[in-house]
Structure formats: C-alpha cells, structure tokens
Design an enzyme around this catalytic site. Structure first.
Site, PDB file in Angstrom:
ATOM      1  N   TYR A 142       0.823  -1.214   0.000  1.00  0.00           N
ATOM      2  CA  TYR A 142       0.000   0.000   0.000  1.00  0.00           C
ATOM      3  C   TYR A 142       0.858   1.265   0.000  1.00  0.00           C
ATOM      4  CZ  TYR A 142      -4.762  -1.795   0.689  1.00  0.00           C
ATOM      5  OH  TYR A 142      -5.994  -2.379   0.528  1.00  0.00           O
ATOM      6  N   LYS A 192       3.201 -15.201   1.892  1.00  0.00           N
ATOM      7  CA  LYS A 192       3.546 -16.059   0.768  1.00  0.00           C
ATOM      8  C   LYS A 192       5.061 -16.252   0.780  1.00  0.00           C
ATOM      9  CE  LYS A 192       1.479 -17.035  -2.721  1.00  0.00           C
ATOM     10  NZ  LYS A 192       1.043 -18.382  -3.182  1.00  0.00           N
ATOM     11  N   ASP A 225      -2.783 -17.969   0.379  1.00  0.00           N
ATOM     12  CA  ASP A 225      -3.795 -18.573  -0.501  1.00  0.00           C
ATOM     13  C   ASP A 225      -4.433 -19.782   0.188  1.00  0.00           C
ATOM     14  OD1 ASP A 225      -1.356 -19.917  -0.683  1.00  0.00           O
ATOM     15  OD2 ASP A 225      -1.581 -20.419  -2.803  1.00  0.00           O
ATOM     16  N   ASP A 249      -6.368  -7.115   3.688  1.00  0.00           N
ATOM     17  CA  ASP A 249      -7.508  -6.471   3.036  1.00  0.00           C
ATOM     18  C   ASP A 249      -8.418  -7.544   2.441  1.00  0.00           C
ATOM     19  OD1 ASP A 249      -9.019  -4.285   2.010  1.00  0.00           O
ATOM     20  OD2 ASP A 249      -8.054  -4.564   0.053  1.00  0.00           O
ATOM     21  N   ASP A 253     -12.183  -9.189   4.120  1.00  0.00           N
ATOM     22  CA  ASP A 253     -13.470  -9.169   3.410  1.00  0.00           C
ATOM     23  C   ASP A 253     -14.043 -10.574   3.343  1.00  0.00           C
ATOM     24  OD1 ASP A 253     -13.438  -6.441   2.916  1.00  0.00           O
ATOM     25  OD2 ASP A 253     -14.026  -6.656   0.817  1.00  0.00           O
TER      26      ASP A 253
HETATM   27  C1  IPM Z   1     -10.468  -1.327   3.748  1.00  0.00           C
HETATM   28  C2  IPM Z   1     -10.728  -0.671   2.445  1.00  0.00           C
HETATM   29  C3  IPM Z   1      -9.591   0.314   2.175  1.00  0.00           C
HETATM   30  C4  IPM Z   1      -8.325  -0.485   1.999  1.00  0.00           C
HETATM   31  C5  IPM Z   1      -9.833   1.285   1.013  1.00  0.00           C
HETATM   32  C6  IPM Z   1     -11.136   2.031   1.168  1.00  0.00           C
HETATM   33  C7  IPM Z   1      -8.687   2.222   0.842  1.00  0.00           C
HETATM   34  O1  IPM Z   1     -10.877  -1.631   1.445  1.00  0.00           O
HETATM   35  O2  IPM Z   1     -10.356  -0.618   4.764  1.00  0.00           O
HETATM   36  O3  IPM Z   1     -10.387  -2.558   3.784  1.00  0.00           O
HETATM   37  O4  IPM Z   1      -8.023  -0.976   0.903  1.00  0.00           O
HETATM   38  O5  IPM Z   1      -7.594  -0.611   2.988  1.00  0.00           O
HETATM   39 MG    MG Z   2     -10.906  -3.606   2.136  1.00  0.00          MG
END
Ligand code: IPM
Ligand code: MG
Length: 369
Positions: A142, A192, A225, A249, A253
């Site tokens: 990032y 990884k 993975d 990230d 999710d």
């Molecule tokens: C998160 C989001 C952020 C990230 C975005 C909005 C920059 O996806 O907080 O997970 O990628 O970190």
């Molecule tokens: Mg995210």
C-alpha cells in the site's frame, strides 16, 4: 481530569447516517453512565473534497492527531471516480492511517447467533464463529516505494512495491500475540513465503517474536492462498490471524462475508501509546459508503455502533461498558429487528437506520434494570 475526546468523521454515502446513530449511543453513555465524551466533528473523503478540494485537510489531520480516538464512517462514491488518484476519497483514509501510524488493524469476524442463516456457508460451519484478523495497516504494498506509472520504452509500466522492515513485522506480531492471550491463545500468521522474500522475512520475524516473548501462545504459519481456502473450509480452526496489509484487506473481506453480515462488522486501527497511555486509534465499520442505498434510511448502523464498542474497550479501557453495548446489539437482533441488509430471500419488514439505533438505545436502557 478532562473528558476523553472523540473526533467524528462521518465521511460519505451512508457514513453520516450510521454515525448519527452512534451519536445517540455516545449521548446515552454520557446521560446514563456518566461517561461524557468531548465530541467534535469534521469532514473526510469526498465530503472534504467537495468543501476543500482535498480528501483530508491538514487542519483535520492535526485534530485527528490530538484526540483520544477518531470514529470514521465511510469514504468514497461513484461521484468521485473520475478524480485524480491523489485526491480520491480513499486517500484521506490512507493518510490518516499512515500519519497516525495505525499499524495494527483489528477486524473481528463474529457470527451473531441470530444471523447464522445469512452466511453463504452452511450454518454449522459458521455458527459461533469468532475470529480476529490483525492486518498490518501502514506498510507493505500500500505504501512501498517505488510506486507509480512510468514509461519504459514505448509502453507504460505500473509499479508498486511490497516492503516490510523487521520492526514493522515485529510490532504487529506483538499486537496479535497480545490479543491472542486474551482470547483463544492461538495465532496463525499468513504470508507467501514460498514466493516473496518479504514473506520469508515475515515468517522468520513472527516466529522469533513468538519464541522470545510469547512461547505460551500457539503459533502456526500458512501461505495466504491456503489461508483463504481454510477460511472457507473450516473457519473455526482460527483464533487470531496476523497478516500483511494487502492479504489482510482480502482475507478480512472474505472473513466478514462468512458471517453473512458485512453491515455488522466493526474495526479498530491502533498505533503506539500517546502521552496519556492510550493508543493512537481510529475506529470504523468494515463496510464501505454504500452509495446505492445512501440517504434512504436503509443502512445498518450496527457495524458503526460496534466500532464505538471497540473504542470503549481499546481506547478507554471500558471493557464492561463495551460488553454492555455488544449485548444490547445481540438483544435487538435476538428480538428479531432487522435492517434491509439482513432480510432473507423470503423478505419481511425491515426497520430503518434510525429505528435500529433507537432499539439499541432502548436495549441499553433495559441493561440498567
Ligand atoms: C479497507 C478498504 C480500504 C483499503 C480502502 C477504502 C482504501 O478496502 O479498509 O479494507 O483498501 O484498505
Ligand atoms: Mg478492504
């Protein structure tokens, strides 16, 4: 002693709507528990861009550095898609994370009993699930340099750099081990190392911190993975997962959706202790700004409310009050209240964002009897 201070940054889309419900909760704690916070509010993301031409002004950045905790709603929306990368709403959030040095991002994925049917996985795989992803938040691909879009010969090349120092790995590993001791005492580290040197170093450093400082915690390593696969196969094998910024990230999710309720999950981003001993901290729901439902009173405020519960626990050492707020949320769900995102295919009658917030306040009142 002065009251603890909060900076509220509602942001974009449903951010202001869900944050309005958190305000009700904050007010409740002031009125009924004598926990008064000094609350101020400011702009971030697209809202800040509209007002100031930047997703985060220096003045707002300075305020965020000065308070005890920041509560953020959400940033972004299609309205801002065409903006230059440097002023996109997300840049405001990334600047907060980076300049506040919020290296440990705690993302619990917890399956609420009342909602176990909402997962796309079978109920027995997710019922009772309670895992904590600790995502490194201020380094890795990032932020690594070099980055950019460059021209090489007659074509362009897009470059980002995965980069981790030993100390960056060590400090997030410590956060994960500390948390594990207060939970199931297990950490699984994901990288990884089979492909990336940064992954090799990651594995080495996590192992060393474990052996030197946390030998009592059970540690395992997994390729990220395979970790994604195991998260969908049998997520209850995990307690705390520690991983880098990008894998975190993605995996967070994935883990969030296991619980069937992205609208329910909070997060805490923590940095180093300030002079008063509290960590630098920002709390935000895992969900985004959901522009498609913004302004319609459809949003689920629970993720944002639970983010405030995390603030009570991690910034203000008010674990009992955090438990109270989390129990209030469990109660309204058990009572059958559902916002639109929690309607199954068979439908039903959803409550509004405001009604959900009011119900949590009522459940808090009931907790005092
Ligand atoms: C998160 C989001 C952020 C990230 C975005 C909005 C920059 O996806 O907080 O997970 O990628 O970190
Ligand atoms: Mg995210």
């Amino acid at each position: 002693m002065s009251n603890p201070s909060l900076l509220i940054l509602p942001g974009d889309g449903i951010g202001p709507e869900v944050m309005a419900e958190v305000r009700k909760i904050i007010d409740w704690f002031g009125a009924k528990r004598d926990l008064v916070f000094d609350v101020s509010e400011d702009l971030v993301g697209g809202a800040a861009y509209d007002a100031h031409g930047t997703p985060l002004t220096d003045a707002t950045m300075a305020r965020a550095q000065a308070v005890d905790a920041v509560l953020l709603g959400a940033v972004g929306g299609p309205k801002y898609d065409a903006l230059d990368f440097s002023v996109k709403p997300e840049r405001g959030l990334l600047r907060l994370r980076k300049e506040m040095d919020l290296f440990a991002n705690l993302r619990p994925a917890q399956c609420f009993d009342a909602l176990a049917d909402f997962s796309s996985l079978k109920k027995d795989i997710v019922a009772g699930l309670d895992i904590m992803i600790v995502r490194e938040l201020t380094s890795g691909v990032y932020f690594g340099e070099p980055r950019g879009i460059f021209t090489e010969g007659n074509e362009r090349v897009g470059i980002n750099t995965q980069r981790y120092t030993e100390s960056e790995i060590a400090r997030v590993a410590r956060s994960a081990f500390e948390l594990a001791r207060k939970r199931g005492n297990k950490v699984c580290s994901m990288e990884k190392a089979n492909v990336m040197e940064s992954g090799i170093l990651w594995r080495e450093v996590v192992q060393k911190i474990h052996d030197d400082e946390y030998p009592d915690v059970e540690l395992s390593h997994m390729y990220a993975d395979a970790g994604a696969m195991q998260l969908t196969r049998w997520p209850k094998q995990f307690d705390v997962i520690v991983t880098d910024n990008l894998f975190g990230d993605l995996l967070s999710d994935l883990a969030a959706m296991l619980t069937g309720s992205l609208g329910m999950l909070p997060s805490a981003s923590l940095g180093l202790p300030m002079a008063n001993g509290r960590p630098k901290a920002l709390y935000e729901p895992v969900h985004g700004s959901a522009p498609d439902i913004a302004g319609k009173a459809l949003a689920n405020p629970i993720a944002c409310i639970l983010s405030f519960a995390m603030a009570l626990r991690y910034s203000f050492d008010l674990g009992t009050e955090a438990d109270r707020l989390e129990a209030a949320v469990q109660k309204v769900l058990a009572d059958g209240l559902r916002t639109a995102d929690l309607m199954g295919p068979e439908g039903g009658s959803p409550v509004s964002t405001g009604a959900m917030g009011d119900a949590v306040v009522a459940a808090l009142d009931a907790s005092l009897n």
